[in-house]
Every structure is written in structure tokens, then in C-alpha cells.
Design a protein around this motif. Structure first.
Motif, PDB file in Angstrom:
ATOM      1  N   LYS A 307       0.818  -1.224   0.000  1.00 34.06           N
ATOM      2  CA  LYS A 307       0.000   0.000   0.000  1.00 34.06           C
ATOM      3  C   LYS A 307       0.846   1.267   0.000  1.00 34.06           C
ATOM      4  CE  LYS A 307      -3.988   0.331   1.144  1.00 34.06           C
ATOM      5  NZ  LYS A 307      -5.239   0.622   0.432  1.00 34.06           N
ATOM      6  N   LEU A 308       2.137   1.133  -0.186  1.00 32.04           N
ATOM      7  CA  LEU A 308       3.031   2.281  -0.057  1.00 32.04           C
ATOM      8  C   LEU A 308       2.660   3.453  -0.978  1.00 32.04           C
ATOM      9  CD1 LEU A 308       5.452   3.248   1.571  1.00 32.04           C
ATOM     10  CD2 LEU A 308       6.958   2.279  -0.182  1.00 32.04           C
ATOM     11  N   PRO A 309       2.273   3.226  -2.243  1.00 33.44           N
ATOM     12  CA  PRO A 309       1.880   4.378  -3.072  1.00 33.44           C
ATOM     13  C   PRO A 309       0.700   5.165  -2.475  1.00 33.44           C
ATOM     14  CG  PRO A 309       2.292   2.464  -4.440  1.00 33.44           C
ATOM     15  CD  PRO A 309       2.308   1.973  -3.028  1.00 33.44           C
ATOM     16  N   TYR A 310      -0.283   4.458  -1.928  1.00 32.24           N
ATOM     17  CA  TYR A 310      -1.432   5.128  -1.301  1.00 32.24           C
ATOM     18  C   TYR A 310      -0.992   5.884  -0.047  1.00 32.24           C
ATOM     19  CZ  TYR A 310      -5.694   5.836   1.381  1.00 32.24           C
ATOM     20  OH  TYR A 310      -6.706   6.401   2.122  1.00 32.24           O
ATOM     21  N   PHE A 311      -0.227   5.212   0.816  1.00 32.61           N
ATOM     22  CA  PHE A 311       0.242   5.861   2.039  1.00 32.61           C
ATOM     23  C   PHE A 311       1.090   7.096   1.714  1.00 32.61           C
ATOM     24  CE2 PHE A 311      -0.045   1.545   4.322  1.00 32.61           C
ATOM     25  CZ  PHE A 311      -1.272   1.874   4.890  1.00 32.61           C
ATOM     26  N   SER A 312       1.887   7.020   0.656  1.00 30.85           N
ATOM     27  CA  SER A 312       2.742   8.149   0.275  1.00 30.85           C
ATOM     28  C   SER A 312       1.904   9.357  -0.140  1.00 30.85           C
ATOM     29  CB  SER A 312       3.672   7.746  -0.870  1.00 30.85           C
ATOM     30  OG  SER A 312       4.553   6.719  -0.466  1.00 30.85           O
ATOM     31  N   LYS A 313       0.850   9.115  -0.914  1.00 32.05           N
ATOM     32  CA  LYS A 313      -0.033  10.203  -1.338  1.00 32.05           C
ATOM     33  C   LYS A 313      -0.700  10.859  -0.133  1.00 32.05           C
ATOM     34  CE  LYS A 313      -4.016  11.164  -4.326  1.00 32.05           C
ATOM     35  NZ  LYS A 313      -4.995  10.574  -5.276  1.00 32.05           N
ATOM     36  N   GLN A 314      -1.189  10.050   0.807  1.00 36.82           N
ATOM     37  CA  GLN A 314      -1.838  10.582   2.005  1.00 36.82           C
ATOM     38  C   GLN A 314      -0.842  11.334   2.878  1.00 36.82           C
ATOM     39  OE1 GLN A 314      -4.973   9.987   0.555  1.00 36.82           O
ATOM     40  NE2 GLN A 314      -5.448  10.176   2.745  1.00 36.82           N
ATOM     41  N   ALA A 315       0.382  10.839   2.944  1.00 40.16           N
ATOM     42  CA  ALA A 315       1.407  11.474   3.777  1.00 40.16           C
ATOM     43  C   ALA A 315       1.756  12.866   3.258  1.00 40.16           C
ATOM     44  CB  ALA A 315       2.655  10.598   3.819  1.00 40.16           C
ATOM     45  N   GLN A 316       1.757  13.027   1.949  1.00 47.83           N
ATOM     46  CA  GLN A 316       2.025  14.361   1.385  1.00 47.83           C
ATOM     47  C   GLN A 316       0.945  15.352   1.813  1.00 47.83           C
ATOM     48  OE1 GLN A 316       4.641  15.558  -0.445  1.00 47.83           O
ATOM     49  NE2 GLN A 316       5.682  13.615  -0.083  1.00 47.83           N
ATOM     50  N   HIS A 317      -0.301  14.923   1.792  1.00 42.29           N
ATOM     51  CA  HIS A 317      -1.406  15.806   2.196  1.00 42.29           C
ATOM     52  C   HIS A 317      -1.367  16.107   3.698  1.00 42.29           C
ATOM     53  CE1 HIS A 317      -3.132  15.727  -1.728  1.00 42.29           C
ATOM     54  NE2 HIS A 317      -3.507  14.455  -1.690  1.00 42.29           N
TER      55      HIS A 317
END
Length: 339
Positions: A307-317
């Protein structure tokens, strides 16, 4: 009002970084550092505004207690901010000897993980010391809950101010990256002492990732040699978070771990032990927490990588929620107008 920041060790660490950051809000006051040793944190304080008390945290500390009393009077220190368990003991005992306000900042209640068979006795001592404290500041909701429900501390003494940071910048001292092609490059950033659990990285050495371990300490020897785990040693003022794809931090106890907050402020997804306030740091779906038992840890790490791509997107926000500048007015008021 002059403010003294008292902490047991001056080496690189989460509580030390908190002192460095928050002490900068003493804009109209002189600030002083009291510690048991001269180290990294002293570089942010003038030499003439530092005091070393070698016996802090040891059994025979009365001589240094009177040295602290003299230092407080000599420099007209009206407020002591204690940021470690041993420093908290000394700060509150010196209050019996000279008029000074004391704030105790909980970075994770030490009796919870250091108490062992004496946990009940240490808890009683903490309750007694709380009576000598003007404000007890919790940097995580978990610590605040323990203060309320376990220690039964008076409500008007308690403050919850979640830990935040100024966004870190690369220091230029970071080790050269040894990136693993087509695999996530993760960071484990911590002082390698209890309650950290770097030994649990051994359970992750068969995954297709690169993990750089930044930090030093006696537990470094527990990390077994592996092709995907690199021991980089201590890096002073580490700030090169943007070079990594995520942060891993495994521990037996935490308040709100500073390295995880710094990583979150830089938009990195987090994989943390489910202890203390760690779950508060991933409430924006910017990562996940895990139990420390072997099977759950490996299953959850596999899920985290998928799930790293999803977590990365959320982390940026979510990065804006970890900016210390948002709390500037709160800290300035606390330092100007102690309880």
C-alpha cells in the motif's frame, strides 16, 4: 522571565530535539540548558548559559541539587522545563529549595516501560512529584490519558500539546545513498537504546527493501548482518528525509517519537510499533502501526509495502498537520506567563 531547560542527556535524541525546537520560542527571555553531560544539545545554547550536573539520574545527587539551586538564583531563572524522568525529579526537588515554576514534559511515562516489579512504587513517586509541578505537559494523547486515568493528576495541571516540528532540512552530513533498484528505500532513525527495538529489523531482512539505520547506541549490535539493512551510524542534525520512501520505527514504548514526526512533516509514510501515541501519527491514513510480535509484524510490513503508493499520497497531504509553527503562540504564552 528567564527559562531553564533541564534534561538528563544532551546527545542526539527525540526529547533533545524537542528542547532545541521549543526553546526557540523564548523570544524575550534568556534560555539556559541544564544536563548531565556536554553534548549535541549544548551547541544550541551559549556556554555561559549551560550547567552540567554529572550526578543527575544517580543515587547521590544532593551536591548537584544545591549547584542547581545556586544556578537558578544566579541567573534569575523563573521557570524550569524538565524533559526527562531524572531531570523531572531534580527540577521538582529543587522547587523545595528555591522559588521556581516547574513544567514537566512527558515524552512517554518511564514507569510504564522501565518500572518492572517496581512499577507501582515508581507510579506513586510520579504522583507525589506531580504535586510539586505547576504544569504537566503531555505531547501525546496516550500520555495524557495515562496522566488522567493512571496517575490521577489534577485536571488543571494537565496540558495536551501534541508534538510537532519545524520541517527538517538536509544537513549535508548524511551518508551517501545506496539505493536498491526497483525497491522502496526506507529509513530507521533513532538513538539505539531502550525502549527502541532495532532487533526487530531482523524480521524484515528477507523483504525486497533497503533500510538505512541512522543512529548509534548499545542496541546496534542486535541487528544481524543483512544485504538490505545498512548501519550508517549517527548523523548529527539529520534532515535528508526526502531521499527516502518511508520511515520504520519499532519500539517498546513511545510518547510521540520525534523522528516519526519529522518524517511525517516531510511527507513520508510511517510504519510504527503500536505503542504510546504512535497511532495518533497515522490517523490521516499516512501509514500504519503494528504489534511487535513476529508474525503480525511481518504480515503488516508486507501490507505496508503493498500500500506504499497510497500511504505516500496521504502522507504528502498530511504533512501540514505536523508543523510546529502552528503552536508558536501557545508556547510563547506558556513561557511568558507560567502557571
Amino acid at each position: 522571565m528567564n527559562v531553564g531547560f533541564i534534561i538528563t542527556k544532551s546527545e542526539v535524541g527525540g526529547a533533545q530535539a524537542w528542547v532545541k525546537n521549543v526553546s526557540g520560542f523564548c523570544e524575550n527571555s534568556r534560555r539556559f540548558l541544564i544536563s548531565s553531560e556536554h553534548g549535541w544539545l549544548n551547541s544550541f545554547f551559549a556556554d555561559e548559559r549551560s550547567l552540567t550536573l554529572p550526578s543527575m539520574g544517580k543515587l547521590f545527587f544532593l551536591r548537584d541539587l544545591f549547584r542547581l539551586k545556586k544556578f537558578i538564583r544566579q541567573h534569575n531563572i523563573g521557570l524550569l522545563v524538565a524533559s526527562s524522568a531524572h531531570a523531572g525529579v531534580m527540577a521538582r526537588l529543587v522547587k523545595l529549595l528555591t522559588p521556581v515554576q516547574v513544567y514537566y514534559v512527558s515524552h512517554g511515562w518511564s514507569f510504564n516501560y522501565n518500572g518492572g516489579l517496581l512499577r507501582f512504587a515508581f507510579r506513586k513517586i510520579e504522583q507525589w512529584l506531580a504535586a510539586l509541578t505547576d504544569k504537566i505537559i503531555c505531547i501525546s494523547g496516550a500520555d495524557y490519558q495515562i496522566a488522567q486515568e493512571t496517575l490521577k493528576i489534577e485536571q488543571d495541571k494537565l496540558l495536551l500539546i501534541p508534538n510537532k516540528v519545524f520541517q527538517p532540512q538536509a544537513s549535508g552530513l548524511e551518508p551517501p545513498l545506496d539505493r536498491r533498484p526497483n525497491s522502496p528505500n526506507l529509513l530507521y532513525l533513532a538513538r539505539l537504546e531502550a525502549p527502541k527495538r532495532p532487533d526487530l529489523l531482523n524480521l524484515l531482512n528477507h523483504f525486497s527493501v533497503q533500510i538505512d539505520v541512522i543512529g548509534q547506541g548499545s542496541l546496534a549490535t542486535q541487528i544481524l548482518p543483512a544485504s538490505n539493512i545498512r548501519l550508517c551510524g549517527e548523523v548529527k542534525n539529520f534532515g535528508n528525509f526526502s531521499a527516502y520512501d518511508g520511515l520504520v520505527l519499532l519500539s517498546d514504548s513511545e510518547g510521540l517519537p520525534m523522528s516519526a514526526i519529522e518524517a511525517a512533516a516531510c511527507g513520508l509514510p510511517l510504519f510504527l510499533s503500536d505503542v504510546g501515541g504512535c497511532s495518533e501519527l497515522v490517523r490521516y491514513q499516512n501509514g500504519m502501526v503494528t504489534p511487535n510480535d513476529a508474525m503480525a509484524l511481518q504480515e503488516n510490513f508486507s501490507y505496508f509495502l503493498n500500500k506504499l503508493p497510497y500511504f505516500s499520497k496521504q502522507a504528502q497531504h498530511a504533512s501540514k498537520y505536523f508543523d510546529l509553527n502552528a503552536d508558536r503562540d501557545i508556547w510563547q504564552t506558556l513561557f511568558k506567563n507560567p502557571a
